[in-house]
Write a protein that holds these residues in place. Structure first.
Motif, PDB file in Angstrom:
ATOM      1  N   ALA A  11       0.835  -1.204   0.000  1.00 52.48           N
ATOM      2  CA  ALA A  11       0.000   0.000   0.000  1.00 52.48           C
ATOM      3  C   ALA A  11       0.872   1.257   0.000  1.00 52.48           C
ATOM      4  CB  ALA A  11      -0.927  -0.008   1.213  1.00 52.48           C
ATOM      5  N   GLU A  12       1.947   1.244   0.789  1.00 52.05           N
ATOM      6  CA  GLU A  12       2.850   2.402   0.823  1.00 52.05           C
ATOM      7  C   GLU A  12       3.471   2.649  -0.552  1.00 52.05           C
ATOM      8  OE1 GLU A  12       5.607   1.520   3.894  1.00 52.05           O
ATOM      9  OE2 GLU A  12       4.194   1.942   5.533  1.00 52.05           O
ATOM     10  N   ALA A  13       3.861   1.585  -1.230  1.00 51.13           N
ATOM     11  CA  ALA A  13       4.470   1.740  -2.550  1.00 51.13           C
ATOM     12  C   ALA A  13       3.473   2.270  -3.577  1.00 51.13           C
ATOM     13  CB  ALA A  13       5.030   0.388  -3.008  1.00 51.13           C
TER      14      ALA A  13
ATOM     15  N   ALA B 167       3.081   5.897  -3.067  1.00 55.37           N
ATOM     16  CA  ALA B 167       4.259   6.587  -3.592  1.00 55.37           C
ATOM     17  C   ALA B 167       4.196   6.726  -5.106  1.00 55.37           C
ATOM     18  CB  ALA B 167       5.528   5.839  -3.186  1.00 55.37           C
ATOM     19  N   ARG B 168       3.460   5.798  -5.766  1.00 48.44           N
ATOM     20  CA  ARG B 168       3.304   5.870  -7.222  1.00 48.44           C
ATOM     21  C   ARG B 168       2.166   6.800  -7.634  1.00 48.44           C
ATOM     22  NH1 ARG B 168       3.285   1.124 -11.128  1.00 48.44           N
ATOM     23  NH2 ARG B 168       3.475   2.972 -12.409  1.00 48.44           N
ATOM     24  N   GLY B 169       1.506   7.427  -6.672  1.00 48.40           N
ATOM     25  CA  GLY B 169       0.488   8.417  -6.999  1.00 48.40           C
ATOM     26  C   GLY B 169      -0.932   8.030  -6.691  1.00 48.40           C
ATOM     27  N   ALA B 170      -1.173   6.804  -6.195  1.00 45.06           N
ATOM     28  CA  ALA B 170      -2.538   6.409  -5.875  1.00 45.06           C
ATOM     29  C   ALA B 170      -3.096   7.280  -4.756  1.00 45.06           C
ATOM     30  CB  ALA B 170      -2.572   4.942  -5.456  1.00 45.06           C
ATOM     31  N   ARG B 171      -4.375   7.601  -4.832  1.00 39.82           N
ATOM     32  CA  ARG B 171      -5.031   8.407  -3.791  1.00 39.82           C
ATOM     33  C   ARG B 171      -5.481   7.532  -2.640  1.00 39.82           C
ATOM     34  NH1 ARG B 171     -10.143   9.671  -2.041  1.00 39.82           N
ATOM     35  NH2 ARG B 171     -11.013   8.203  -3.535  1.00 39.82           N
ATOM     36  N   HIS B 172      -6.081   6.402  -2.979  1.00 36.22           N
ATOM     37  CA  HIS B 172      -6.624   5.510  -1.958  1.00 36.22           C
ATOM     38  C   HIS B 172      -6.491   4.084  -2.469  1.00 36.22           C
ATOM     39  CE1 HIS B 172     -10.271   4.367   0.823  1.00 36.22           C
ATOM     40  NE2 HIS B 172      -9.123   3.968   1.307  1.00 36.22           N
ATOM     41  N   VAL B 173      -5.877   3.202  -1.677  1.00 41.82           N
ATOM     42  CA  VAL B 173      -5.676   1.821  -2.102  1.00 41.82           C
ATOM     43  C   VAL B 173      -6.065   0.854  -0.976  1.00 41.82           C
ATOM     44  CG1 VAL B 173      -3.834   2.342  -3.735  1.00 41.82           C
ATOM     45  CG2 VAL B 173      -3.249   1.811  -1.365  1.00 41.82           C
ATOM     46  N   LEU B 174      -6.585  -0.292  -1.380  1.00 40.38           N
ATOM     47  CA  LEU B 174      -6.839  -1.403  -0.471  1.00 40.38           C
ATOM     48  C   LEU B 174      -6.065  -2.592  -0.999  1.00 40.38           C
ATOM     49  CD1 LEU B 174      -8.883  -1.019   1.949  1.00 40.38           C
ATOM     50  CD2 LEU B 174      -9.324   0.553   0.035  1.00 40.38           C
TER      51      LEU B 174
ATOM     52  N   GLY C  10      -1.936  11.283   2.472  1.00 45.55           N
ATOM     53  CA  GLY C  10      -2.047  12.230   3.570  1.00 45.55           C
ATOM     54  C   GLY C  10      -2.502  11.642   4.879  1.00 45.55           C
ATOM     55  N   ALA C  11      -2.903  10.362   4.870  1.00 46.33           N
ATOM     56  CA  ALA C  11      -3.403   9.739   6.094  1.00 46.33           C
ATOM     57  C   ALA C  11      -2.667   8.454   6.437  1.00 46.33           C
ATOM     58  CB  ALA C  11      -4.897   9.464   5.974  1.00 46.33           C
ATOM     59  N   GLY C  12      -1.703   8.051   5.608  1.00 40.30           N
ATOM     60  CA  GLY C  12      -0.903   6.887   5.911  1.00 40.30           C
ATOM     61  C   GLY C  12      -1.590   5.562   5.633  1.00 40.30           C
ATOM     62  N   VAL C  13      -1.028   4.505   6.207  1.00 40.46           N
ATOM     63  CA  VAL C  13      -1.471   3.135   5.972  1.00 40.46           C
ATOM     64  C   VAL C  13      -1.874   2.496   7.294  1.00 40.46           C
ATOM     65  CG1 VAL C  13      -0.759   0.837   5.199  1.00 40.46           C
ATOM     66  CG2 VAL C  13      -0.006   2.869   3.944  1.00 40.46           C
ATOM     67  N   LEU C  14      -3.025   1.824   7.300  1.00 40.76           N
ATOM     68  CA  LEU C  14      -3.414   1.016   8.452  1.00 40.76           C
ATOM     69  C   LEU C  14      -3.651  -0.418   7.988  1.00 40.76           C
ATOM     70  CD1 LEU C  14      -6.760   0.434   8.438  1.00 40.76           C
ATOM     71  CD2 LEU C  14      -6.788   2.854   8.983  1.00 40.76           C
ATOM     72  N   THR C  15      -3.470  -1.367   8.887  1.00 34.17           N
ATOM     73  CA  THR C  15      -3.631  -2.777   8.540  1.00 34.17           C
ATOM     74  C   THR C  15      -4.586  -3.462   9.518  1.00 34.17           C
ATOM     75  OG1 THR C  15      -1.719  -3.460   9.851  1.00 34.17           O
ATOM     76  CG2 THR C  15      -1.320  -2.917   7.532  1.00 34.17           C
ATOM     77  N   ALA C  16      -5.165  -4.546   9.071  1.00 38.88           N
ATOM     78  CA  ALA C  16      -6.049  -5.362   9.906  1.00 38.88           C
ATOM     79  C   ALA C  16      -6.029  -6.783   9.384  1.00 38.88           C
ATOM     80  CB  ALA C  16      -7.476  -4.809   9.892  1.00 38.88           C
ATOM     81  N   ALA C  17      -6.163  -7.746  10.294  1.00 43.24           N
ATOM     82  CA  ALA C  17      -6.151  -9.164   9.911  1.00 43.24           C
ATOM     83  C   ALA C  17      -7.569  -9.669   9.729  1.00 43.24           C
ATOM     84  CB  ALA C  17      -5.439  -9.986  10.965  1.00 43.24           C
ATOM     85  N   PRO C  18      -7.808 -10.496   8.722  1.00 40.55           N
ATOM     86  CA  PRO C  18      -9.146 -11.077   8.546  1.00 40.55           C
ATOM     87  C   PRO C  18      -9.406 -12.130   9.616  1.00 40.55           C
ATOM     88  CG  PRO C  18      -7.629 -12.021   6.972  1.00 40.55           C
ATOM     89  CD  PRO C  18      -6.865 -10.947   7.682  1.00 40.55           C
ATOM     90  N   PRO C  19     -10.674 -12.372   9.956  1.00 40.41           N
ATOM     91  CA  PRO C  19     -10.969 -13.437  10.914  1.00 40.41           C
ATOM     92  C   PRO C  19     -10.614 -14.798  10.333  1.00 40.41           C
ATOM     93  CG  PRO C  19     -12.993 -12.448  10.046  1.00 40.41           C
ATOM     94  CD  PRO C  19     -11.866 -11.660   9.508  1.00 40.41           C
TER      95      PRO C  19
END
Length: 298
Positions: A214-216, A219-226, A240-249
């Motif tokens: 997601a960080e990469a 850096a390539r210009g994406a606005r919002h990625v999942l 502008g809001a960074g990256v957050l992560t979560a694990a699936p159940p």
């Protein structure tokens, strides 16, 4: 019927022919199992999930005027999907997708989506002729767009005024088609949904996990990625809001085809309902986990 759909799902709508076996498989395996035929395709899978959340999606795609096409349209309409804006081809057959799944996941698949590719921009006519919008009054709602469209058409969409006001939600159809999304990667109104392999193809490098991918992409210009990674943690990255992560159940996996589309639809619905980033990611992961376990994604 509502005159205006809640969301447009643009891309592949076809028959999924899926063979599943409860054992691990490899190339050349010949084992007993079950073979099913169900409505599928990225756009269709997303639309079906959206109907379960109470929304009325419309599909923009190409479907043949053959028997398989008539059955597919009827099935979609029975599920509450708006089929008024389809491009029905007289000379192109209805597309199909065939996959083999074992206990170890997807073994092999073939997508016969040549009719969608051959139809080209004909499927977009309702967005420009006034039925769903025009160049001066473009569609301003959400659009789920899949990478089964040709790269030329995706490039056209990235530049088109018909999509300038839309909330674009974009996903590749498969890792092999991930590069087609490159023209849309830096679109300011686009949210990109990819798995770890697809992120690696877009960035031309490998990643240890979804967070780094997601960080990469940012850096390539994406606005919002999942970015998803099967049963491992997924990531939400926003400029502008960074990256957050979560694990699936953790769940017992009984099917995989359509899981990413379910994740995307559930995430879109959660954001539409005003959920924050963390909640939307958790809800999407929960829906995808229920799907792969064999339950409905709500």
């Amino acid at each position: 019927m509502k005159d205006t759909p809640d969301i447009l799902c643009i891309g592949s709508v076809l028959w999924d022919i899926i063979g599943r076996a409860p054992v691990h498989m490899r190339a050349g395996s010949d084992v007993p199992g079950r073979i099913t035929r169900l409505p599928g395709g990225v756009a269709m899978n997303i639309a079906m999930t959206l109907t379960r959340f109470g929304l009325r999606p419309a599909i923009l795609t190409a479907i043949g005027r053959d028997t398989q096409g008539a059955e597919l349209v009827q099935s979609a309409e029975l599920m509450g999907i708006d089929c008024r804006f389809l491009y029905r081809s007289e000379d192109l057959p209805t597309d199909r997708y065939m996959a083999i799944e074992g206990a170890n996941g997807l073994v092999a698949a073939i997508a016969d989506a040549h009719s969608l590719e051959a139809a080209g921009d004909k499927i977009l006519r309702p967005l420009g002729d006034g039925r769903l919008g025009s160049a001066i009054a473009p569609w301003s709602g959400p659009v789920a767009l899949d990478g089964n469209l040709t790269q030329a058409l995706l490039t056209e969409i990235a530049r088109s005024p018909l999509f300038a006001a839309a909330d674009l939600r974009v996903a590749p159809a498969s890792p092999g088609k991930a590069e087609r999304l490159a023209p849309l990667l830096s679109q300011p109104n686009a949210t990109i949904y990819v798995n770890l392999d697809e992120a690696g193809i877009l960035c031309q490098r490998s990643f240890a996990g979804a967070g780094a991918a997601a960080e990469a992409l940012l850096a390539r210009g994406a606005r919002h990625v999942l970015v998803t990674d099967g049963g491992k943690p997924a990531a939400d990255g926003r400029q502008g809001a960074g990256v957050l992560t979560a694990a699936p159940p953790p769940v017992l996996v009984t099917r995989v085809t359509g899981a990413g589309d379910t994740f995307m639809a559930a995430h879109l619905v959660a954001e539409r309902e005003g959920a924050d980033r963390e909640t939307a990611l958790d809800r999407a992961l929960a829906a995808a986990a229920r799907y792969v376990s064999g339950d409905k994604p709500i």
